[in-house]
Design an enzyme around this catalytic site. Structure first.
Site, PDB file in Angstrom:
ATOM      1  CG  ASP A 169     -41.543  14.730 -44.620  1.00 52.48           C
ATOM      2  OD1 ASP A 169     -42.300  13.793 -44.308  1.00 52.48           O
ATOM      3  OD2 ASP A 169     -41.359  15.723 -43.880  1.00 52.48           O
ATOM      4  N   GLY A 170     -42.668  11.700 -46.709  1.00 58.45           N
ATOM      5  CA  GLY A 170     -43.979  11.216 -47.128  1.00 58.45           C
ATOM      6  C   GLY A 170     -45.139  11.965 -46.517  1.00 58.45           C
ATOM      7  CB  ALA A 189     -38.335  -0.001 -41.831  1.00 61.54           C
ATOM      8  CB  THR A 190     -41.594  -4.228 -40.174  1.00 58.25           C
ATOM      9  OG1 THR A 190     -42.758  -3.391 -40.163  1.00 58.25           O
ATOM     10  CG2 THR A 190     -40.935  -4.211 -38.803  1.00 58.25           C
ATOM     11  CB  ILE A 191     -41.799  -6.292 -45.263  1.00 56.53           C
ATOM     12  CG1 ILE A 191     -42.864  -6.694 -46.295  1.00 56.53           C
ATOM     13  CG2 ILE A 191     -41.198  -7.527 -44.625  1.00 56.53           C
ATOM     14  CD1 ILE A 191     -42.314  -7.555 -47.434  1.00 56.53           C
ATOM     15  CB  SER A 192     -47.170  -4.844 -43.534  1.00 59.95           C
ATOM     16  OG  SER A 192     -46.984  -3.520 -43.103  1.00 59.95           O
ATOM     17  CG  HIS A 230     -38.214   8.580 -43.555  1.00 63.28           C
ATOM     18  ND1 HIS A 230     -38.378   7.226 -43.679  1.00 63.28           N
ATOM     19  CD2 HIS A 230     -38.031   8.823 -42.234  1.00 63.28           C
ATOM     20  CE1 HIS A 230     -38.309   6.668 -42.480  1.00 63.28           C
ATOM     21  NE2 HIS A 230     -38.093   7.616 -41.588  1.00 63.28           N
ATOM     22  CB  SER A 242     -39.459  -4.647 -48.580  1.00 63.67           C
ATOM     23  OG  SER A 242     -40.833  -4.840 -48.904  1.00 63.67           O
ATOM     24  CB  THR A 251     -40.626   9.619 -37.458  1.00 62.51           C
ATOM     25  OG1 THR A 251     -39.715   8.577 -37.863  1.00 62.51           O
ATOM     26  CG2 THR A 251     -41.657   9.047 -36.514  1.00 62.51           C
TER      27      THR A 251
END
Length: 243
Positions: free
Chosen positions: A149-150, A57-60, A116, A94, A235
């Site tokens: 689950d978003g 995952a990343t922080i945009s 998730h 984050s 996902t």
């Protein structure tokens, strides 16, 4: 643009984005200034670029968060029609944008970050507790982080004093690329309400576009494709993280 907008402090970063018109709404600018990105980005917090935070995952980049809020701001602010705005941040990662959103929804508002992956849910909350302001928002119940689950949204019960539409959301922000605009998310939008969601192109899964989905006061839905992006996918969690 990143090299122009990056700064040496949080305020300098935001002022540079303002100067280059990546932020145009003063309410959005003020909210970003209140939340120090240093508490959320593990490295180079004041650079206008995405940062890896673990768990694939990343922080945009800050400018992407700013663009999202500029599209959602008119639905996030308290009003006579919605005095206690509710915002759902799917793929909260984050916790940075979740915190900024909480600065906009007013004293009666609610912001829920959904992840998730349990460890990322915990990371978002821990990051918010690095500041006294963030800890107060959590302790007051104005901000929550939930593992779920978003893609299914969240049926968060209405709080005392909220109307019969309290389980719906004024704003839904999705911070990962969905395979489609999930019907459940659209159903959970209030009338009026707005969603900002990156979606895979149905003809080319290597391409993604942000869509702005708006529901008017009568429940009519409009969809507008905004621009191409590159987000991590929305996902299933890794098998060992599912609970």
């Amino acid at each position: 643009m990143a090299w122009r907008c990056s700064g040496s402090t949080n305020k300098e970063l935001i002022e540079n984005m303002w100067r280059h018109k990546l932020i145009s709404d003063t309410r959005v600018k003020e909210a970003f200034i209140k939340v120090d990105r240093h508490h959320y980005a593990p490295s180079k917090p004041y650079e206008d670029s995405p940062q890896y935070i673990g768990y694939q995952a990343t922080i945009s980049a800050p400018h992407m968060h700013a663009i999202a809020l500029e599209h959602l701001i008119s639905f996030m602010m308290p009003s006579a029609a919605s005095p206690a705005p509710r915002a759902l941040d799917i793929g909260s990662g984050s916790g940075y944008l979740t915190h900024v959103m909480a600065e906009l929804v007013g004293t009666r508002g609610l912001v829920v970050g959904v992840e998730h992956i349990n460890a990322l849910r915990d990371k978002g909350e821990a990051n918010m507790r690095k500041s006294a302001e963030g800890a107060q928002l959590l302790d007051s119940g104005k901000v929550k982080f939930i593992a779920a689950d978003g893609r299914k949204g969240l049926n968060e019960p209405a709080r005392k004093g909220e109307d019969e539409f309290g389980t719906q959301w004024d704003v839904i922000h999705v911070g990962a690329s969905a395979s489609e605009v999930h019907d459940e998310l659209v159903r959970q939008l209030k009338s009026p309400g707005c969603m900002f969601i990156p979606v895979e192109d149905e003809r080319d899964q290597d391409s993604q576009y942000v869509w702005r989905i708006e529901k008017d006061k009568d429940g009519n839905i409009s969809r507008k494709r905004l621009f191409g992006v590159r987000y991590v996918p929305l996902t299933d969690a890794p098998e060992e993280e599912i609970f």
